[in-house]
Write a protein that holds these residues in place. Structure first.
Motif, short mmCIF file in Angstrom:
data_model
loop_
_atom_site.label_atom_id
_atom_site.label_comp_id
_atom_site.label_asym_id
_atom_site.label_seq_id
_atom_site.Cartn_x
_atom_site.Cartn_y
_atom_site.Cartn_z
N TYR A 32 74.86 59.75 53.67
CA TYR A 32 73.95 59.71 53.12
C TYR A 32 73.06 59.14 52.15
O TYR A 32 74.83 59.04 50.79
N LEU A 33 73.03 58.18 52.15
CA LEU A 33 72.01 56.86 50.88
C LEU A 33 70.51 57.80 50.69
O LEU A 33 69.77 58.58 51.22
N LEU A 34 70.70 57.84 49.09
CA LEU A 34 69.42 58.62 47.81
C LEU A 34 68.40 57.66 47.69
O LEU A 34 69.40 56.31 47.58
N ARG A 58 75.25 50.01 43.10
CA ARG A 58 74.42 50.31 42.06
C ARG A 58 73.64 51.27 42.96
O ARG A 58 72.27 51.69 42.59
N GLN A 59 74.06 52.25 44.27
CA GLN A 59 73.67 52.46 44.97
C GLN A 59 74.04 54.66 44.52
O GLN A 59 75.08 54.58 43.76
N HIS A 60 73.62 54.89 44.97
CA HIS A 60 73.90 57.19 44.41
C HIS A 60 73.56 57.09 46.10
O HIS A 60 72.81 56.77 46.59
N TYR A 61 74.92 58.15 46.03
CA TYR A 61 75.14 58.91 47.47
C TYR A 61 75.02 60.10 48.11
O TYR A 61 75.24 60.48 46.63
N GLN A 62 75.20 60.30 49.16
CA GLN A 62 75.42 62.19 49.03
C GLN A 62 76.45 62.19 50.24
O GLN A 62 75.97 61.56 50.91
N LEU A 63 77.50 63.20 50.26
CA LEU A 63 78.15 63.50 50.83
C LEU A 63 77.85 65.23 51.72
O LEU A 63 78.20 65.89 50.26
N ARG A 64 78.07 65.63 52.70
CA ARG A 64 78.24 66.96 53.16
C ARG A 64 79.35 67.16 53.76
O ARG A 64 79.95 66.23 54.81
N PHE A 65 80.24 67.74 53.33
CA PHE A 65 81.65 68.66 54.23
C PHE A 65 80.52 70.04 54.89
O PHE A 65 80.33 71.25 54.73
N GLN A 71 81.80 77.38 54.38
CA GLN A 71 80.26 77.70 53.71
C GLN A 71 80.42 75.74 53.41
O GLN A 71 81.51 74.62 53.39
N PRO A 72 79.09 75.41 54.05
CA PRO A 72 79.48 73.75 53.92
C PRO A 72 78.88 73.13 51.94
O PRO A 72 78.76 74.37 51.74
N ASP A 73 79.48 72.43 51.84
CA ASP A 73 79.55 71.68 50.66
C ASP A 73 78.83 70.49 50.99
O ASP A 73 79.02 69.29 51.46
N VAL A 74 78.11 69.89 49.31
CA VAL A 74 77.39 68.79 49.39
C VAL A 74 77.58 68.49 48.20
O VAL A 74 78.04 69.20 46.65
N ARG A 75 77.98 67.37 48.14
CA ARG A 75 78.17 66.60 46.73
C ARG A 75 77.57 65.29 46.46
O ARG A 75 77.07 64.75 47.30
N GLU A 76 77.08 65.00 45.40
CA GLU A 76 76.37 63.87 44.99
C GLU A 76 77.66 62.66 44.19
O GLU A 76 78.08 63.16 43.23
N VAL A 77 77.52 61.03 44.27
CA VAL A 77 78.17 60.41 44.05
C VAL A 77 77.87 58.97 43.75
O VAL A 77 76.52 58.83 44.33
N ASN A 78 78.28 58.96 42.20
CA ASN A 78 77.32 57.57 42.02
C ASN A 78 78.89 56.57 41.91
O ASN A 78 80.19 56.58 42.41
N LEU A 80 80.16 55.81 39.33
CA LEU A 80 81.28 56.68 38.22
C LEU A 80 82.05 57.34 39.33
O LEU A 80 83.43 57.84 38.69
N THR A 81 82.34 57.84 40.13
CA THR A 81 83.13 58.59 41.04
C THR A 81 83.89 57.45 41.60
O THR A 81 83.47 57.23 42.55
N SER A 82 85.35 58.02 41.77
CA SER A 82 86.32 57.51 42.12
C SER A 82 87.63 58.43 42.84
O SER A 82 87.89 57.57 44.06
N ALA A 83 87.58 59.44 42.70
CA ALA A 83 88.02 60.17 43.87
C ALA A 83 87.55 61.49 43.39
O ALA A 83 86.49 61.95 42.74
N LEU A 84 87.83 62.79 44.86
CA LEU A 84 86.65 63.77 44.67
C LEU A 84 87.74 64.76 45.13
O LEU A 84 88.41 64.40 46.63
N LYS A 85 87.14 66.11 44.41
CA LYS A 85 88.58 67.25 45.35
C LYS A 85 87.34 68.29 45.16
O LYS A 85 86.42 68.71 44.54
N VAL A 86 87.57 68.28 46.85
CA VAL A 86 86.01 69.46 47.60
C VAL A 86 87.24 70.73 48.18
O VAL A 86 87.65 70.71 49.00
#
Length: 778
Positions: A32-34, A58-65, A71-78, A80-86
């Motif tokens: 999702y685009l924030l 230049r954008q901010h995003y939200q990831l929903r798993f 249980q659902p999990d929500v993470r915000e990325v920008n 500076l985020t290049s790798a993500l462990k969920v």
């Protein structure tokens, strides 16, 4: 003024989703685009739980798993985020749905072991374990409840890795009393390794139960009713209470069973024909009771105690007519028989087990001690009336009364050690078993109201056996190959003594049983398995006992104290594609093969059915397992087994090698209907195949059932039918010209059943099952 559109630089984002430490595939991931939460993209994680997106700097995003059962999990990325462990957390409220929607592969194969996941079967809840085995591909259950694997009844059955080793009839009674709702998996081990007892030439069937380590209590209450010729019912209650260190468990069950069998046969001998036509109904009031505790003495020590008992108040009341015809096909006489027997059976099994974890690297020491006591008191009679062709009574009324008490005592001790090292695992073990049986059977002839002892029909059979065994196995991995090699040695000393007949056989022999299993992963979709082992099939105690069981005055079954052990080499090569499609090639070479025999005495005109040794038997099998998903609600799994069997049988002109090509087709269809109703339909066809001196004719049956859960999965209701078209016959004919003989037995196998199972508390945690190998041969 100039209007300019400026784009930020694309930034890659990669990540991985895990659940309980395991990569999760198929997780739904939405980008999702924030701040507007505008959905930009939706993907699913790959086989390793991986995923990737391309983001604007230049954008901010939200990831929903989201994933079923987590249980659902929500993470915000920008930028500076290049790798993500969920790491997703399990959803307790949806645990039941996880089992249904994310169940493991239905079938898998590894190192000679074929595993069937049956936990989600619609036919599991409310049915019994013997019914599960009837629907297991490659496994057959005959009219008497004997389990047949690879064309042989020489199969051992384990419960949670512990041998049961009851006789065919007693094992079927035990499995009929077990609730199939507690079973998660059935393993068919065609080439067992050296750590298993060498008994069982056809292999091993291991029935695994569902377990949980959670504290609390659980109680299953079930009741079922079956309609066929008779109205039958069964009730059971099984539960456990688990605290932090102790699990107390117990159960009680009652099962009222009745069977009806129509028996016909034709026998030709010396120009005469013997036609038999009878009915053989029997019934049983079966009670089972068990209890025990598993105790955690410390973080490294566990102690367990269990007791299992059964009482089977079994009886039969059979009648039949024997018609004799001459070579002109004219009736010369008729004999009407009445065979009544009452055989209460009691068994008591006590087990004490101990486990010590030597250290935290996996070094473990296990020890088991078992006592098994079996008693039966068989009493009854066979009476006969003979008539001439006009129906006039000839020869007077005849009756044989019998008393056949039997006792069996088994003591066994076993210890095993597991020593894991950096790249390989070493196992070793010792075992000692002592078996003693005693059957003092007596026949009395009743004539003119006077009972007279019949010494020629009576005897006192005593059997003693001692088996000392030691084994060692080594397993490991090398360049992507899993392997296990082992060697087992068994020293056997036996003494079979029929006192009155003066037949005494003693033997002392040492046998070596090597085994080898290799699994090679070709790529992520392909796997090869090769396994080889040597096995032995010692005669059942009942097969050695010369006691007589009459059908009528001219036909009986009698044990053979001259039987010797059968040894076999088993080998299997399997290919698996995508973990679902399996092709396996099996070869079994047996020496002194034990099979069904029949002899006829032309003087006494007595037909004797028994078991005997054949010089050898060769059997080659090709099995293909193909699961197909025809629609979202419809899955079909087909198991086809092609076989070729050859061995010599006796003929008037000398031994003749008989051969037979056969096919066994098993089709299991699963339908997921609206309102969360599961419906299953199983169809089985078995072509004619060899069975000792007999050729068994074809067998066909169709079974089915549906399951519906209520009250938040606390109440399971099941409606099932068996043998819809009433075609489950057992028939065949003799291949030997020494005794032209054919038979056809028709059971009351068409049945309609309804059952309810209510679950209280958590999931049922039965105690550890501890059985001994010697029980198989009772």
């Amino acid at each position: 003024m100039l209007a300019l559109q400026v784009h930020g630089q694309d930034m890659p984002l990669k990540g991985q989703v895990t659940g309980q430490g395991t990569p999760l595939s198929g997780v739904t991931i939405r980008l999702y685009l924030l701040p507007d939460t505008l959905l930009l993209k939706q993907i699913t994680s790959d086989f390793q739980g991986g995923f990737s997106f391309s983001l604007q700097e230049r954008q901010h995003y939200q990831l929903r798993f989201t994933a079923v059962g987590y249980q659902p999990d929500v993470r915000e990325v920008n930028k500076l985020t290049s790798a993500l462990k969920v790491a997703l957390k399990p959803s307790v409220t949806k645990l039941g749905e996880v089992i249904v929607s994310s169940s493991p592969s239905a079938i898998s194969v590894r190192q000679g072991k074929l595993s069937y996941n049956v936990e989600q079967s619609a036919g599991a809840t409310g049915s019994n374990v013997l019914e599960l085995l009837r629907r297991t591909p490659g496994v057959n259950v005959d009219q008497d409840g004997n389990i047949v694997l690879k064309g042989s009844p020489a199969v051992n059955v384990m419960l949670d890795g512990r041998m049961t080793y009851l006789s065919g009839q007693q094992l079927s009674r035990l499995l009929e009393g077990m609730n199939a709702g507690t079973v998660s998996k059935i393993e068919v081990i065609t080439t067992p390794s050296a750590q298993f007892d060498a008994a069982g030439n056809a292999g091993i069937i291991n029935i695994l139960s569902r377990r949980t380590g959670k504290a609390g209590y659980a109680l299953n209450i079930s009741s079922g009713m079956t309609v066929s010729r008779y109205l039958l019912h069964s009730e059971s209650m099984n539960g456990n209470i688990r605290t932090g260190k102790v699990n107390f468990f117990g159960g009680f069950g009652y099962n009222h069973r009745r069977r009806f069998l129509e028996e016909t046969s034709t026998q030709l001998s010396g120009g005469s024909t013997f036609l038999r036509d009878g009915i053989n109904p029997n019934q049983s009031h079966f009670y089972s009771y068990s209890g025990g505790a598993d105790i955690s003495l410390s973080s490294r020590q566990q102690l367990g105690f269990s007791y299992t008992g059964t009482t089977d108040d079994w009886s039969k009341d059979a009648t039949g007519t024997l018609t004799k015809l001459n070579n002109a096909n004219q009736v010369t006489s008729r004999v009407q028989s009445h065979d009544y027997a009452k055989e209460p059976f009691y068994n008591n099994i006590v087990n004490l087990n101990y486990q010590f974890k030597i250290d935290t690297t996996g070094k473990v020491l296990n020890a088991d001690a078992n006592y098994i006591g079996y008693r039966n008191f068989s009493d009854g009679y066979l009476n006969s009336n003979s008539y001439d062709p006009q129906g006039n009574l000839i020869g007077g009324f005849q009756q044989l009364n019998f008393h056949q008490p039997g006792k069996i005592h088994i003591l066994s001790f076993k210890t095993d050690m597991v020593l894991p090292f950096k790249t390989w695992i070493y196992k070793a073990g010792l075992k000692y078993a002592a078996i003693a049986t005693d059957n003092n059977f007596r026949y009395d002839s009743l004539a003119n109201g006077i009972s007279t002892y019949a010494p020629s029909l009576s005897d006192h059979f005593q059997y003693h056996e001692r088996i000392a065994a030691a084994y060692t196995t080594v397993s490991g991995k090398w360049n992507g190959t899993d392997w296990e090699a082992g060697l087992r040695a068994e020293q056997t000393n036996l003494d079979a003594n029929a006192i009155a007949a003066g037949q005494r056989n003693t033997a002392s022999y040492l046998n070596w049983f090597p085994s080898l299993a290799i699994t090679q992963k070709l790529d992520k979709n392909q796997q090869l398995d090769l396994s080889i082992s040597r096995r032995i099939n010692r005669p059942n105690y009942a097969h050695l006992n010369p006691v007589r069981y009459y059908t009528d005055k001219y036909a009986l079954y009698q044990g053979n104290p001259r039987l010797v052990a059968e040894t076999s080499w088993l080998s299997q090569l399997s290919y698996t594609w995508k973990g679902r499609y399996i092709a396996s090639l099996n070869y079994n070479h047996s020496v002194h093969f034990i099979g069904r025999t029949a002899t006829f005495n032309p003087v006494s005109q007595l037909l004797t059915l028994s078991n005997g040794n054949f010089p050898y038997r060769d059997r080659l099998e090709l099995q293909l397992i193909v699961p197909v998903k025809l629609a979202a609600f419809w899955e079909v799994q087909t198991t086809t087994t092609f076989s070729y069997t050859a061995y010599p049988i006796a003929q008037l002109e000398g031994p003749l090698t008989v051969t037979k090509k056969a096919v066994d087709l098993f089709v299991n269809q699963t339908f997921r209907l609206p309102a969360r109703i599961n419906f299953e339909l199983q169809t089985r066809y078995t072509s004619p195949d060899l069975n000792g001196i007999y050729m068994s004719r074809y067998y066909f049956t169709m079974d089915g059932g549906c399951k519906k859960s209520f009250l938040n999965n606390k109440l399971d209701a099941r409606l099932a039918f068996a043998d819809l078209f009433h075609t489950g016959w057992y028939w065949g004919y003799s291949l030997s010209d020494t005794l032209p003989y054919s038979y056809k037995n028709t059971p009351d196998s068409r049945r309609l059943s309804f059952s309810l199972v209510y679950h209280l508390g958590g999931k049922l945690t039965p105690g550890k099952t501890h059985r001994t190998e010697e029980q198989d041969r009772l």
